[in-house]
Structures are given as C-alpha cells and as structure tokens.
Design a protein around this motif. Structure first.
Motif, PDB file in Angstrom:
ATOM      1  N   SER A  73      -5.446  14.598  15.538  1.00 28.59           N
ATOM      2  CA  SER A  73      -4.720  13.702  15.824  1.00 28.59           C
ATOM      3  C   SER A  73      -3.438  13.529  15.079  1.00 28.59           C
ATOM      4  O   SER A  73      -3.393  14.316  14.043  1.00 28.59           O
ATOM      5  N   LEU A  74      -2.481  12.706  15.582  1.00 36.90           N
ATOM      6  CA  LEU A  74      -1.102  12.722  14.957  1.00 36.90           C
ATOM      7  C   LEU A  74      -1.038  12.240  13.131  1.00 36.90           C
ATOM      8  O   LEU A  74      -0.328  12.657  12.500  1.00 36.90           O
ATOM      9  N   ASP A  75      -2.027  11.452  13.022  1.00 37.96           N
ATOM     10  CA  ASP A  75      -2.012  11.078  11.535  1.00 37.96           C
ATOM     11  C   ASP A  75      -2.460  12.006  10.933  1.00 37.96           C
ATOM     12  O   ASP A  75      -1.830  12.588   9.676  1.00 37.96           O
ATOM     13  N   VAL A  76      -3.404  13.136  11.541  1.00 39.18           N
ATOM     14  CA  VAL A  76      -3.819  14.215  10.432  1.00 39.18           C
ATOM     15  C   VAL A  76      -2.665  15.274  10.573  1.00 39.18           C
ATOM     16  O   VAL A  76      -2.500  16.036   9.520  1.00 39.18           O
ATOM     17  N   GLN A  77      -1.979  15.427  11.800  1.00 43.35           N
ATOM     18  CA  GLN A  77      -1.037  16.408  11.589  1.00 43.35           C
ATOM     19  C   GLN A  77       0.254  15.942  10.770  1.00 43.35           C
ATOM     20  O   GLN A  77       0.942  16.923  10.086  1.00 43.35           O
ATOM     21  N   GLY A 102       7.589  16.397  16.518  1.00 39.31           N
ATOM     22  CA  GLY A 102       8.535  15.271  16.383  1.00 39.31           C
ATOM     23  C   GLY A 102       7.932  14.231  15.475  1.00 39.31           C
ATOM     24  O   GLY A 102       8.303  13.863  14.452  1.00 39.31           O
ATOM     25  N   ALA A 103       6.722  13.734  16.269  1.00 45.49           N
ATOM     26  CA  ALA A 103       6.006  12.475  15.653  1.00 45.49           C
ATOM     27  C   ALA A 103       5.286  13.140  14.113  1.00 45.49           C
ATOM     28  O   ALA A 103       5.317  12.349  13.152  1.00 45.49           O
ATOM     29  N   THR A 104       4.933  14.502  14.350  1.00 45.49           N
ATOM     30  CA  THR A 104       4.208  14.894  12.934  1.00 45.49           C
ATOM     31  C   THR A 104       5.226  14.850  11.871  1.00 45.49           C
ATOM     32  O   THR A 104       4.832  14.548  10.862  1.00 45.49           O
ATOM     33  N   ALA A 105       6.587  15.548  12.200  1.00 48.31           N
ATOM     34  CA  ALA A 105       7.464  15.597  10.990  1.00 48.31           C
ATOM     35  C   ALA A 105       7.951  14.272  10.805  1.00 48.31           C
ATOM     36  O   ALA A 105       8.255  13.935   9.492  1.00 48.31           O
ATOM     37  N   LEU A 106       8.066  13.221  11.575  1.00 43.18           N
ATOM     38  CA  LEU A 106       8.556  11.744  11.467  1.00 43.18           C
ATOM     39  C   LEU A 106       7.482  11.286  10.371  1.00 43.18           C
ATOM     40  O   LEU A 106       8.098  10.474   9.553  1.00 43.18           O
ATOM     41  N   ARG A 107       6.233  11.379  10.619  1.00 42.91           N
ATOM     42  CA  ARG A 107       5.321  10.565  10.140  1.00 42.91           C
ATOM     43  C   ARG A 107       5.360  11.325   8.419  1.00 42.91           C
ATOM     44  O   ARG A 107       5.273  10.587   7.553  1.00 42.91           O
ATOM     45  N   ALA A 108       5.452  12.659   8.546  1.00 36.66           N
ATOM     46  CA  ALA A 108       5.742  13.123   6.903  1.00 36.66           C
ATOM     47  C   ALA A 108       6.925  12.722   6.163  1.00 36.66           C
ATOM     48  O   ALA A 108       6.780  12.311   5.021  1.00 36.66           O
ATOM     49  N   VAL A 125       7.961  13.852  21.357  1.00 37.38           N
ATOM     50  CA  VAL A 125       7.138  12.789  21.412  1.00 37.38           C
ATOM     51  C   VAL A 125       7.355  11.938  20.170  1.00 37.38           C
ATOM     52  O   VAL A 125       7.123  12.400  18.976  1.00 37.38           O
ATOM     53  N   ALA A 126       7.907  10.763  20.199  1.00 38.75           N
ATOM     54  CA  ALA A 126       8.327   9.872  19.202  1.00 38.75           C
ATOM     55  C   ALA A 126       7.991   8.475  19.173  1.00 38.75           C
ATOM     56  O   ALA A 126       7.805   7.822  18.448  1.00 38.75           O
ATOM     57  N   MET A 127       8.039   7.917  20.425  1.00 36.34           N
ATOM     58  CA  MET A 127       8.087   6.635  20.866  1.00 36.34           C
ATOM     59  C   MET A 127       7.070   6.423  21.973  1.00 36.34           C
ATOM     60  O   MET A 127       7.047   7.335  23.049  1.00 36.34           O
ATOM     61  N   ARG A 128       6.741   5.127  22.013  1.00 39.21           N
ATOM     62  CA  ARG A 128       5.886   4.741  23.262  1.00 39.21           C
ATOM     63  C   ARG A 128       6.714   4.431  24.348  1.00 39.21           C
ATOM     64  O   ARG A 128       7.733   3.950  24.251  1.00 39.21           O
ATOM     65  N   PRO A 129       6.270   4.760  25.749  1.00 42.89           N
ATOM     66  CA  PRO A 129       4.828   5.171  26.093  1.00 42.89           C
ATOM     67  C   PRO A 129       4.962   6.582  26.149  1.00 42.89           C
ATOM     68  O   PRO A 129       5.847   7.625  26.359  1.00 42.89           O
ATOM     69  N   TRP A 130       4.044   7.370  25.777  1.00 43.45           N
ATOM     70  CA  TRP A 130       3.738   8.898  26.089  1.00 43.45           C
ATOM     71  C   TRP A 130       2.421   9.196  26.527  1.00 43.45           C
ATOM     72  O   TRP A 130       1.494   8.408  26.598  1.00 43.45           O
ATOM     73  N   GLY A 131       2.431  10.250  27.536  1.00 47.72           N
ATOM     74  CA  GLY A 131       1.253  10.916  27.886  1.00 47.72           C
ATOM     75  C   GLY A 131       1.365  10.385  29.465  1.00 47.72           C
ATOM     76  O   GLY A 131       1.561   9.256  30.106  1.00 47.72           O
ATOM     77  N   SER A 132       1.011  11.266  30.472  1.00 52.93           N
ATOM     78  CA  SER A 132       1.073  11.203  31.792  1.00 52.93           C
ATOM     79  C   SER A 132      -0.175  10.557  32.259  1.00 52.93           C
ATOM     80  O   SER A 132      -1.146  10.435  31.367  1.00 52.93           O
ATOM     81  N   THR A 202       2.459   6.656  16.986  1.00 54.65           N
ATOM     82  CA  THR A 202       3.889   6.515  16.898  1.00 54.65           C
ATOM     83  C   THR A 202       4.431   5.052  16.797  1.00 54.65           C
ATOM     84  O   THR A 202       5.413   5.023  16.287  1.00 54.65           O
ATOM     85  N   ALA A 203       3.472   4.287  16.998  1.00 53.13           N
ATOM     86  CA  ALA A 203       4.027   2.828  17.005  1.00 53.13           C
ATOM     87  C   ALA A 203       3.917   2.475  15.602  1.00 53.13           C
ATOM     88  O   ALA A 203       4.698   1.529  15.030  1.00 53.13           O
ATOM     89  N   GLU A 204       3.312   3.119  14.726  1.00 52.31           N
ATOM     90  CA  GLU A 204       3.371   2.929  13.279  1.00 52.31           C
ATOM     91  C   GLU A 204       4.805   3.232  12.828  1.00 52.31           C
ATOM     92  O   GLU A 204       5.205   2.533  11.624  1.00 52.31           O
ATOM     93  N   ILE A 205       5.707   4.115  13.408  1.00 50.80           N
ATOM     94  CA  ILE A 205       6.624   4.818  12.752  1.00 50.80           C
ATOM     95  C   ILE A 205       7.963   4.257  13.606  1.00 50.80           C
ATOM     96  O   ILE A 205       9.130   4.285  12.970  1.00 50.80           O
ATOM     97  N   GLU A 206       7.838   3.608  14.705  1.00 49.99           N
ATOM     98  CA  GLU A 206       8.892   3.186  15.361  1.00 49.99           C
ATOM     99  C   GLU A 206       9.724   2.391  14.860  1.00 49.99           C
ATOM    100  O   GLU A 206      11.126   2.474  14.773  1.00 49.99           O
ATOM    101  N   PRO A 207       9.313   1.263  14.167  1.00 50.08           N
ATOM    102  CA  PRO A 207       9.966   0.310  13.528  1.00 50.08           C
ATOM    103  C   PRO A 207      10.814   0.744  12.269  1.00 50.08           C
ATOM    104  O   PRO A 207      11.975   0.078  11.908  1.00 50.08           O
ATOM    105  N   VAL A 208      10.649   2.060  11.872  1.00 46.09           N
ATOM    106  CA  VAL A 208      11.536   2.651  10.713  1.00 46.09           C
ATOM    107  C   VAL A 208      12.015   3.540  10.898  1.00 46.09           C
ATOM    108  O   VAL A 208      12.715   4.470   9.952  1.00 46.09           O
TER     109      VAL A 208
END
Length: 276
Positions: A73-77, A102-108, A125-132, A202-208
């Motif tokens: 998952s993205l936290d692992v990535q 995008g979300a991977t590198a943003l978290r890093a 992929v960086a912000m909600r909502p995502w996924g079809s 992604t919710a964890e990083i959107e505010p920053v």
C-alpha cells in the motif's frame, strides 16, 4: 543509454529491481499503478543525456518481489522510496512522479524528510477521491478475481490498461506493460493492489501539500480518462507555488503516449533557474 533492470536492493517490503544510467545531477523516476519502471523507457535516453537517472519497480510491481503476504500500500511505498534514495546515497535528487508514484514520493518528502531539488508531478494520484467503480468492485471481491482462468485474467489486465490510454502506443510497449501481471505471482499481486488501496494514505498528506520544499511543476494529460483534468487543477490549488501545464490530446500515460512532448516540457522546467 536505455532502460534496464540490472541491480537489486533489499527493502523493508522485499527485493526491488532497479536500474540507472546517464551522468549529471541525480534524477529519480517514480512509476504508478499498474505500471512499472518500463513505463519511462521512451524518455530515459533523453533524460540520461543530462542527468544520472535512477528507477526501480515498486514492491509488488514489474520485476520486484510479489508474494502473497506482501504489503504494498501507499504507506509502504513511501517508506520504500525513502529507502531507495538512501540505497543510492541520494540526498537531494530531482524527482519525476506519475500516477501513484505521486503519492509515494509526496509521502517520502512530506512525512519521511526526503529533500528534492525539483519535483514534477504528472497525472498523479495525490488527493481524494481516487479509484473507479471497477477499482472499488475488485477490491471488495479479490478472491473471485483470483480464480479467473488465465486467458480471462489477461483480458481483464489488457482492458484495464487500455482504459487509461487515449492515443495508440507501440504494440510492444503495451505487451511489456501487461506482461508482469500474467505470471501466477503477478496475477495475485495485480488484484492485491486493488485490495490494499486506501484513500487514508493520501488524506494524511493533503493538508500539507503547501509545505513542499522545492520548485515543483504539475503536468497533466488533458484527456486523462482515469484522473480528470479538474483533479489536476484542484491539486494545483493546494500547491499554489507549483507551475501547471497541460498536454492537449494526451491521456493518463503521457510518457508513452507523447514522449517527445513530455521531454520538451520537462526539459524546459529542468533547465530553468528559480521556481520554474
């Protein structure tokens, strides 16, 4: 100089296949789902004329480890991206990220203290909502999909990938995008990615997002069927210090749909001093 995977690195999420070429300032490529580092192969030669280019297949993808109990998952990535920068001894690379890269590198960058010299986010992929709706459906019924006959599974993978692309790409390129998911371990990993997807990462990083500490540029294929242009504009609103540019007539996979145009836009940003 071209794409290849001729080195490995041990990470907290398993063995990762990686490669690098070129000379100059360090540049790291971050691929997304359901791609691999191969998705960059058409722009790597241009990049390698100016930069020391680094890439790897994320755990669960491409030629990297794929096993049944693996968390990808993205936290692992995000953790693995930081580990790969340490593996390569890169303190402040340029980063080019696509899709979930995008979300991977943003978290890093925002959670794990990784500094970048410049940062390009392309149809990310960086912000909600995502996924079809299909994405959500598969995530809820993974066991049923794991039982598909191989030829039906292959048809699912091919249809899913085709759904991202609005321009014809080389048939060999398309086959290489599909190939990692056709082995037994690849099939399992393909469906586990749906199951492990969670918008909380992604919710964890959107505010920053406004705390990005380097010049940034957002590039967006205007006709992206997966992540509409409006999502790119919304991302730009959260990263106002970034520049924003669109690619007319291009879908979700610009680096294979319009590699010359992508290189042109990248070259302009990476050649410019200041904020880009």
């Amino acid at each position: 100089m071209s794409w290849k995977l001729d080195e490995t690195a041990e990470t907290s999420a398993g063995t990762v296949a990686a490669g690098r070429c070129g000379s100059g300032p360090a540049l790291v490529l971050a691929h997304g789902w359901p791609w691999s580092s191969f998705s960059w192969h058409r722009i790597i030669p241009d990049l390698a004329r100016r930069f020391h280019v680094h890439w790897y297949d994320m755990p669960g993808y491409g030629q990297s480890d794929k096993h049944a109990e693996q968390r990808t998952s993205l936290d692992v990535q995000g953790n693995v991206f930081a580990e790969m920068l340490a593996h390569w001894d890169l303190e402040r690379p340029i980063v080019l990220a696509h899709d979930m890269g995008g979300a991977t590198a943003l978290r890093a960058h925002l959670l794990h203290g990784c500094d970048f010299d410049r940062y390009v986010l392309m149809n990310v992929v960086a912000m909600r909502p995502w996924g079809s709706e299909f994405f959500d459906h598969v995530g809820r019924h993974v066991d049923a999909f794991l039982g598909l006959p191989p030829h039906i599974h292959q048809a699912v993978v091919e249809a899913y990938i085709k759904g991202a692309i609005v321009n014809d790409i080389d048939s060999g390129d398309f086959e290489k995008l599909v190939e990692p998911w056709l082995s037994e371990e690849g099939r399992g990993s393909f469906y586990r990615q749906f199951a492990q997807a969670d918008e909380k990462y992604t919710a964890e990083i959107e505010p920053v997002f406004g705390d990005i500490r380097c010049p940034a540029k957002i590039i967006w294929g205007e006709d992206d069927p997966w992540i509409p242009l409006e999502r790119g504009k919304a991302l730009h609103a959260l990263i106002p210090q970034a520049s924003f540019e669109t690619l007319p007539g291009v879908g979700h996979l610009p680096q294979l749909e319009a590699p010359s145009l992508v290189w042109e836009r990248l070259n302009a940003f990476l050649s410019r001093d200041g904020e880009g």
